[in-house]
Design a protein around this motif. Structure first.
Motif, PDB file in Angstrom:
ATOM      1  N   LEU A 183       0.805  -1.215   0.000  1.00 30.55           N
ATOM      2  CA  LEU A 183       0.000   0.000   0.000  1.00 30.55           C
ATOM      3  C   LEU A 183       0.842   1.271   0.000  1.00 30.55           C
ATOM      4  CD1 LEU A 183      -2.945  -1.036   2.340  1.00 30.55           C
ATOM      5  CD2 LEU A 183      -2.836  -1.014  -0.144  1.00 30.55           C
ATOM      6  N   THR A 184       2.151   1.146   0.145  1.00 30.57           N
ATOM      7  CA  THR A 184       3.039   2.310  -0.004  1.00 30.57           C
ATOM      8  C   THR A 184       3.504   2.502  -1.446  1.00 30.57           C
ATOM      9  OG1 THR A 184       5.123   1.099   0.390  1.00 30.57           O
ATOM     10  CG2 THR A 184       3.929   1.924   2.334  1.00 30.57           C
ATOM     11  N   HIS A 185       3.208   1.557  -2.332  1.00 27.70           N
ATOM     12  CA  HIS A 185       3.849   1.571  -3.645  1.00 27.70           C
ATOM     13  C   HIS A 185       3.374   2.700  -4.546  1.00 27.70           C
ATOM     14  CE1 HIS A 185       5.626  -2.754  -3.528  1.00 27.70           C
ATOM     15  NE2 HIS A 185       5.708  -2.148  -2.367  1.00 27.70           N
ATOM     16  N   ARG A 186       2.110   3.101  -4.434  1.00 30.86           N
ATOM     17  CA  ARG A 186       1.679   4.266  -5.203  1.00 30.86           C
ATOM     18  C   ARG A 186       2.305   5.538  -4.650  1.00 30.86           C
ATOM     19  NH1 ARG A 186      -4.811   3.709  -5.964  1.00 30.86           N
ATOM     20  NH2 ARG A 186      -4.680   3.228  -3.741  1.00 30.86           N
ATOM     21  N   MET A 187       2.543   5.574  -3.354  1.00 30.02           N
ATOM     22  CA  MET A 187       3.224   6.717  -2.748  1.00 30.02           C
ATOM     23  C   MET A 187       4.652   6.810  -3.256  1.00 30.02           C
ATOM     24  SD  MET A 187       1.863   6.055   1.143  1.00 30.02           S
ATOM     25  CE  MET A 187       0.121   5.713   1.443  1.00 30.02           C
ATOM     26  N   ILE A 188       5.298   5.652  -3.336  1.00 30.99           N
ATOM     27  CA  ILE A 188       6.668   5.617  -3.853  1.00 30.99           C
ATOM     28  C   ILE A 188       6.688   6.075  -5.308  1.00 30.99           C
ATOM     29  CG2 ILE A 188       8.576   4.076  -4.484  1.00 30.99           C
ATOM     30  CD1 ILE A 188       7.858   2.425  -1.979  1.00 30.99           C
ATOM     31  N   ALA A 189       5.721   5.596  -6.100  1.00 34.32           N
ATOM     32  CA  ALA A 189       5.653   6.012  -7.504  1.00 34.32           C
ATOM     33  C   ALA A 189       5.480   7.518  -7.610  1.00 34.32           C
ATOM     34  CB  ALA A 189       4.506   5.289  -8.209  1.00 34.32           C
ATOM     35  N   ALA A 190       4.625   8.102  -6.766  1.00 32.53           N
ATOM     36  CA  ALA A 190       4.425   9.555  -6.776  1.00 32.53           C
ATOM     37  C   ALA A 190       5.720  10.276  -6.410  1.00 32.53           C
ATOM     38  CB  ALA A 190       3.310   9.933  -5.807  1.00 32.53           C
ATOM     39  N   GLY A 191       6.410   9.775  -5.391  1.00 37.98           N
ATOM     40  CA  GLY A 191       7.683  10.391  -4.997  1.00 37.98           C
ATOM     41  C   GLY A 191       8.727  10.304  -6.089  1.00 37.98           C
ATOM     42  N   ARG A 192       8.777   9.185  -6.777  1.00 38.40           N
ATOM     43  CA  ARG A 192       9.731   9.032  -7.878  1.00 38.40           C
ATOM     44  C   ARG A 192       9.395   9.975  -9.029  1.00 38.40           C
ATOM     45  NH1 ARG A 192      10.925   3.128  -9.734  1.00 38.40           N
ATOM     46  NH2 ARG A 192      12.681   4.260 -10.648  1.00 38.40           N
ATOM     47  N   HIS A 193       8.097  10.136  -9.319  1.00 35.41           N
ATOM     48  CA  HIS A 193       7.696  11.065 -10.384  1.00 35.41           C
ATOM     49  C   HIS A 193       8.162  12.479 -10.070  1.00 35.41           C
ATOM     50  CE1 HIS A 193       4.109   8.270 -11.613  1.00 35.41           C
ATOM     51  NE2 HIS A 193       5.278   7.785 -11.952  1.00 35.41           N
ATOM     52  N   LEU A 194       7.943  12.915  -8.819  1.00 36.94           N
ATOM     53  CA  LEU A 194       8.317  14.274  -8.443  1.00 36.94           C
ATOM     54  C   LEU A 194       9.829  14.446  -8.409  1.00 36.94           C
ATOM     55  CD1 LEU A 194       5.687  15.038  -5.651  1.00 36.94           C
ATOM     56  CD2 LEU A 194       5.652  15.700  -8.058  1.00 36.94           C
ATOM     57  N   HIS A 195      10.530  13.407  -7.969  1.00 36.33           N
ATOM     58  CA  HIS A 195      12.000  13.465  -7.979  1.00 36.33           C
ATOM     59  C   HIS A 195      12.517  13.645  -9.401  1.00 36.33           C
ATOM     60  CE1 HIS A 195      16.125  12.418  -6.654  1.00 36.33           C
ATOM     61  NE2 HIS A 195      16.204  11.804  -7.837  1.00 36.33           N
ATOM     62  N   ALA A 196      11.941  12.880 -10.347  1.00 36.22           N
ATOM     63  CA  ALA A 196      12.367  12.988 -11.746  1.00 36.22           C
ATOM     64  C   ALA A 196      11.979  14.340 -12.333  1.00 36.22           C
ATOM     65  CB  ALA A 196      11.752  11.855 -12.560  1.00 36.22           C
ATOM     66  N   GLU A 197      10.789  14.811 -11.989  1.00 30.94           N
ATOM     67  CA  GLU A 197      10.317  16.089 -12.529  1.00 30.94           C
ATOM     68  C   GLU A 197      11.189  17.249 -12.076  1.00 30.94           C
ATOM     69  OE1 GLU A 197       6.388  18.958 -12.009  1.00 30.94           O
ATOM     70  OE2 GLU A 197       6.126  16.781 -11.948  1.00 30.94           O
ATOM     71  N   ARG A 198      11.675  17.166 -10.861  1.00 30.66           N
ATOM     72  CA  ARG A 198      12.497  18.249 -10.307  1.00 30.66           C
ATOM     73  C   ARG A 198      13.976  17.999 -10.525  1.00 30.66           C
ATOM     74  NH1 ARG A 198      10.488  21.875  -7.140  1.00 30.66           N
ATOM     75  NH2 ARG A 198      12.328  21.987  -5.770  1.00 30.66           N
ATOM     76  N   GLY A 199      14.298  16.925 -11.249  1.00 31.38           N
ATOM     77  CA  GLY A 199      15.695  16.639 -11.520  1.00 31.38           C
ATOM     78  C   GLY A 199      16.509  16.358 -10.278  1.00 31.38           C
ATOM     79  N   GLY A 200      15.856  15.815  -9.247  1.00 32.06           N
ATOM     80  CA  GLY A 200      16.555  15.513  -8.004  1.00 32.06           C
ATOM     81  C   GLY A 200      16.812  16.727  -7.142  1.00 32.06           C
TER      82      GLY A 200
END
Length: 375
Positions: free
Chosen positions: A164-181
């Motif tokens: 149940l954390t996996h969609r949260m992780i996906a959201a965090g990864r999307h934002l990390h990629a969008e902001r270039g880290g």
């Protein structure tokens, strides 16, 4: 799979039955889940340790080629040992419950093979369904649910923490990629909105160790935001206490959206929405509806390769001599009598000099012969 591989180790003649046995066990697992419904989970049961025990027994029974009476006995013996509670999530008991599902299924089937008997119909009145059903009873009529072999319904866990954390992780990864880290600036707020039921097993808010961190929504989101990936190392040693991650956790606020009725049962409804803002300015935001690795967002061969490599990396950190990810996959498929994966061809017939640990291209159903598609 652990139960099937354990049987194959002592009964090599059953190796070629592992794949069909896995399919049978999966079909039984899905059918039992459809009958009990999600109220079984909401009541506090750990379904891996209740439903999974019977699925394991069914799989091993098929692998051993047991007759009808022995299969009934195996299921009866397994049901009498089924158990496991969500209250153990975050403690060492949780993974033990998962391992016990394989152990009990294997043991029950071996006992049945040796002639030990149980009730002839474990699903009769006052049996498995009546005892394990939720407060509103079973969700589907057992007579109307037919076990169906369809591995396409399986969701693959790509991250080593509560599903149940996996969609949260996906959201965090999307934002990390969008902001270039780029780091989250001081004074920011990370707002996450999730379906109400998602937070029930994610009861940990201040993880003291890696086991607890697996059931902490704020921690898994913060790790994904911080580094763009979540792996086994993030749940080892003192890593749950890293200052950079704790800084992000302090910025996270979680709100839940209420839900009720059968349409909201399960884990695949609703969305996880994460918004990063500073003051009235939204810096970034994203929504994730499908769990990564689920049929709605299938795992890519690269993602599966990354998971295998992560597991092998953990093995190396513990002092083991692990092969490369691609070598591990080749060896496992050989052991299971499965057709080999096909390497991508180099252009113009040139030799492929790709790194050995690069994920191997999976075969799609269109690439396979009819016999390879048949379980």
């Amino acid at each position: 799979m652990p139960a099937l591989l354990a049987i194959a180790d002592v009964r090599p003649d059953t190796v070629d039955r592992i794949a069909p046995a896995l399919a049978v066990g999966t079909a039984v697992n899905v059918a039992l889940g459809q009958i009990l419904g999600f109220d079984h989970y909401n009541k506090g049961w750990h379904a891996t340790s209740t439903i999974g025990v019977l699925a394991s027994a069914a799989a091993v029974a098929h692998q051993l080629g047991l007759g009808d009476d022995a299969v009934r006995n195996a299921l009866s013996l397994a049901a009498s040992l089924a158990g496991g509670m969500q209250i153990n999530f975050g403690a060492m008991a949780k993974p033990i419950q998962a391992g016990n599902a394989a152990l009990v299924g294997l043991r029950a089937t071996r006992m049945a093979e040796a002639g030990i008997t149980g009730a002839p119909d474990i699903f009769a009145a006052r049996g498995f369904f009546d005892l394990y059903a939720g407060p509103d009873g079973i969700a589907a009529d057992p007579a109307a649910v037919e076990p169906r072999i369809d591995l396409g319904t399986v969701s693959r866990k790509l991250y080593p923490c509560c599903y149940l954390t996996h969609r949260m992780i996906a959201a965090g990864r999307h934002l990390h990629a969008e902001r270039g880290g780029e780091a989250v600036p001081e004074g920011s707020v990370i707002e996450m909105t999730v379906p109400e039921s998602v937070m029930v097993p994610l009861h940990v808010t201040d993880p003291k160790d890696g086991m607890q961190a697996k059931f902490c929504a704020a921690y898994t989101l913060a790790v994904a935001l911080q580094q763009g990936q979540v792996g086994l190392v993030d749940f080892e040693g003192d890593n749950p206490h890293r200052p950079a991650v704790r800084r992000l956790m302090d910025m996270i606020s979680i709100q839940t959206t209420p839900e009720s009725g059968r349409d909201h049962a399960g884990v695949d409804h609703g969305t996880v929405h994460v918004r990063l803002r500073k003051g009235n300015v939204t810096l970034a935001e994203t929504s994730v509806a499908a769990h990564p690795g689920s049929p709605s967002d299938p795992a890519t061969p690269a993602a599966i390769g990354d998971k295998i490599a992560d597991c092998l990396g953990k093995y190396r950190r513990d002092g083991g001599a692990a092969p490369s990810a691609s070598a591990f996959r080749r060896d496992l498929r050989t052991r299971l009598h499965l057709p080999p994966l096909r390497e991508a061809s180099a252009p113009d017939g040139q030799k492929n000099h790709a790194r050995q640990d690069k994920p191997v291209k999976e075969m799609s159903s269109a690439d396979q012969t009819p016999s390879e598609r048949t379980v």
